[in-house]
Design a protein around this motif. Structure first.
Motif, short mmCIF file in Angstrom:
data_model
loop_
_atom_site.label_atom_id
_atom_site.label_comp_id
_atom_site.label_asym_id
_atom_site.label_seq_id
_atom_site.Cartn_x
_atom_site.Cartn_y
_atom_site.Cartn_z
N CYS A 205 35.58 -11.43 43.38
CA CYS A 205 36.17 -11.55 44.71
C CYS A 205 36.95 -10.32 45.15
O CYS A 205 37.57 -9.64 44.34
CB CYS A 205 37.10 -12.75 44.68
N ASP A 206 36.93 -10.09 46.43
CA ASP A 206 37.76 -9.07 47.08
C ASP A 206 37.60 -7.67 46.49
O ASP A 206 38.51 -6.85 46.57
CB ASP A 206 39.24 -9.48 47.04
N GLN A 207 36.46 -7.39 45.90
CA GLN A 207 36.19 -6.04 45.39
C GLN A 207 35.04 -5.44 46.18
O GLN A 207 34.14 -6.15 46.64
CB GLN A 207 35.81 -6.09 43.90
N PHE A 208 35.07 -4.13 46.34
CA PHE A 208 33.99 -3.46 47.05
C PHE A 208 32.71 -3.45 46.22
O PHE A 208 32.73 -3.32 45.00
CB PHE A 208 34.37 -2.01 47.36
N ASN A 209 31.57 -3.57 46.91
CA ASN A 209 30.25 -3.33 46.35
C ASN A 209 29.87 -1.93 46.80
O ASN A 209 29.79 -1.66 48.00
CB ASN A 209 29.24 -4.36 46.89
N GLY B 204 33.54 -4.24 53.70
CA GLY B 204 33.44 -2.94 53.06
C GLY B 204 34.56 -2.01 53.47
O GLY B 204 35.59 -2.43 53.99
N ASP B 205 34.32 -0.70 53.23
CA ASP B 205 35.37 0.29 53.51
C ASP B 205 35.23 0.96 54.87
O ASP B 205 36.05 1.79 55.24
CB ASP B 205 35.44 1.33 52.40
N GLY B 206 34.18 0.64 55.61
CA GLY B 206 34.00 1.23 56.93
C GLY B 206 33.53 2.66 56.94
O GLY B 206 33.52 3.31 57.98
N ASN B 207 33.13 3.19 55.78
CA ASN B 207 32.74 4.60 55.68
C ASN B 207 31.23 4.83 55.54
O ASN B 207 30.81 5.95 55.26
CB ASN B 207 33.45 5.25 54.49
N CYS B 208 30.44 3.78 55.72
CA CYS B 208 28.99 3.95 55.54
C CYS B 208 28.36 4.67 56.72
O CYS B 208 28.79 4.50 57.87
CB CYS B 208 28.32 2.58 55.37
N PRO B 209 27.35 5.48 56.44
CA PRO B 209 26.65 6.15 57.53
C PRO B 209 25.87 5.13 58.36
O PRO B 209 25.58 4.03 57.89
CB PRO B 209 25.70 7.12 56.81
N THR B 210 25.54 5.51 59.57
CA THR B 210 24.68 4.67 60.40
C THR B 210 23.24 5.03 60.05
O THR B 210 22.84 6.19 60.18
CB THR B 210 24.94 4.94 61.90
N PHE B 211 22.50 4.04 59.57
CA PHE B 211 21.11 4.28 59.22
C PHE B 211 20.24 4.07 60.46
O PHE B 211 20.47 3.15 61.24
CB PHE B 211 20.67 3.37 58.08
N ASN C 276 22.56 10.71 42.44
CA ASN C 276 23.40 11.48 41.52
C ASN C 276 24.70 10.77 41.20
O ASN C 276 25.63 11.37 40.67
CB ASN C 276 23.72 12.85 42.12
N CYS C 277 24.78 9.50 41.57
CA CYS C 277 25.94 8.65 41.31
C CYS C 277 27.20 9.07 42.07
O CYS C 277 28.31 8.80 41.63
CB CYS C 277 26.22 8.50 39.83
N GLU C 278 27.02 9.71 43.19
CA GLU C 278 28.16 9.98 44.07
C GLU C 278 28.33 8.76 44.98
O GLU C 278 27.36 8.24 45.53
CB GLU C 278 27.89 11.23 44.91
N ILE C 279 29.57 8.30 45.13
CA ILE C 279 29.81 7.14 45.98
C ILE C 279 29.62 7.55 47.44
O ILE C 279 30.22 8.52 47.90
CB ILE C 279 31.23 6.58 45.76
N VAL C 280 28.79 6.79 48.13
CA VAL C 280 28.57 7.02 49.56
C VAL C 280 29.59 6.21 50.35
O VAL C 280 30.26 6.73 51.23
CB VAL C 280 27.13 6.61 49.97
N CYS C 281 29.69 4.93 50.01
CA CYS C 281 30.58 4.02 50.72
C CYS C 281 30.54 2.66 50.04
O CYS C 281 29.83 2.45 49.07
CB CYS C 281 30.14 3.87 52.18
N ALA C 282 31.28 1.74 50.60
CA ALA C 282 31.23 0.34 50.20
C ALA C 282 30.74 -0.44 51.42
O ALA C 282 31.50 -0.68 52.35
CB ALA C 282 32.59 -0.16 49.74
N PRO C 283 29.45 -0.80 51.45
CA PRO C 283 28.91 -1.50 52.62
C PRO C 283 29.55 -2.86 52.88
O PRO C 283 29.60 -3.32 54.00
CB PRO C 283 27.43 -1.67 52.30
N ASP C 284 30.01 -3.50 51.81
CA ASP C 284 30.63 -4.81 51.96
C ASP C 284 31.59 -5.06 50.81
O ASP C 284 31.78 -4.23 49.95
CB ASP C 284 29.57 -5.92 52.06
#
Length: 118
Positions: free
Chosen positions: A71-75, A96-103, A81-89
């Protein structure tokens, strides 16, 4: 007696083929750094719900989405290359974190690994 042994042998071969397929199938499509994350997951206690890793293909790029263990953790969404892009939810709001690109295109999502431990 020979008939039963033959039946048992065929059963054992079938089971080993079926259980071996998942590892062989995913090994080619999962980058080494994501495999390292799987090793880390398997070295920790079993999570509830079980961790899943999804391959996302969109706009000519491949990403890996790894579910959190409750619960309450970011996915998190990772590059190959295992760089974090964002947390979609996930997180407290579930958004999520609101930082995902618009696909630009629809995301093709494929489950590539799930923790099968009980």
């Amino acid at each position: 007696m020979k008939r039963y042994l033959k039946f048992i042998l065929v059963g054992i071969i079938l089971i080993s083929e079926l259980t071996g397929c998942q590892t062989d199938q995913t090994s080619d499509e999962i980058p080494a750094c994501i495999k390292n994350k799987i090793t880390t997951i398997l070295n920790n206690a079993v999570s509830n719900p079980p961790t899943q890793i999804w391959k996302w293909e969109v706009d000519g790029k491949t990403y890996f989405y790894i579910t959190a263990d409750c619960c309450d953790q970011f996915n998190y969404l990772y590059t190959t290359n295992c760089e974090i892009v964002c947390a979609p939810d996930g997180g407290f709001t579930g958004n999520g974190d609101g930082n995902c690109p618009t696909f630009n295109n629809e995301i093709k999502k494929t489950l590539v690994w799930e923790d099968q431990r009980n």
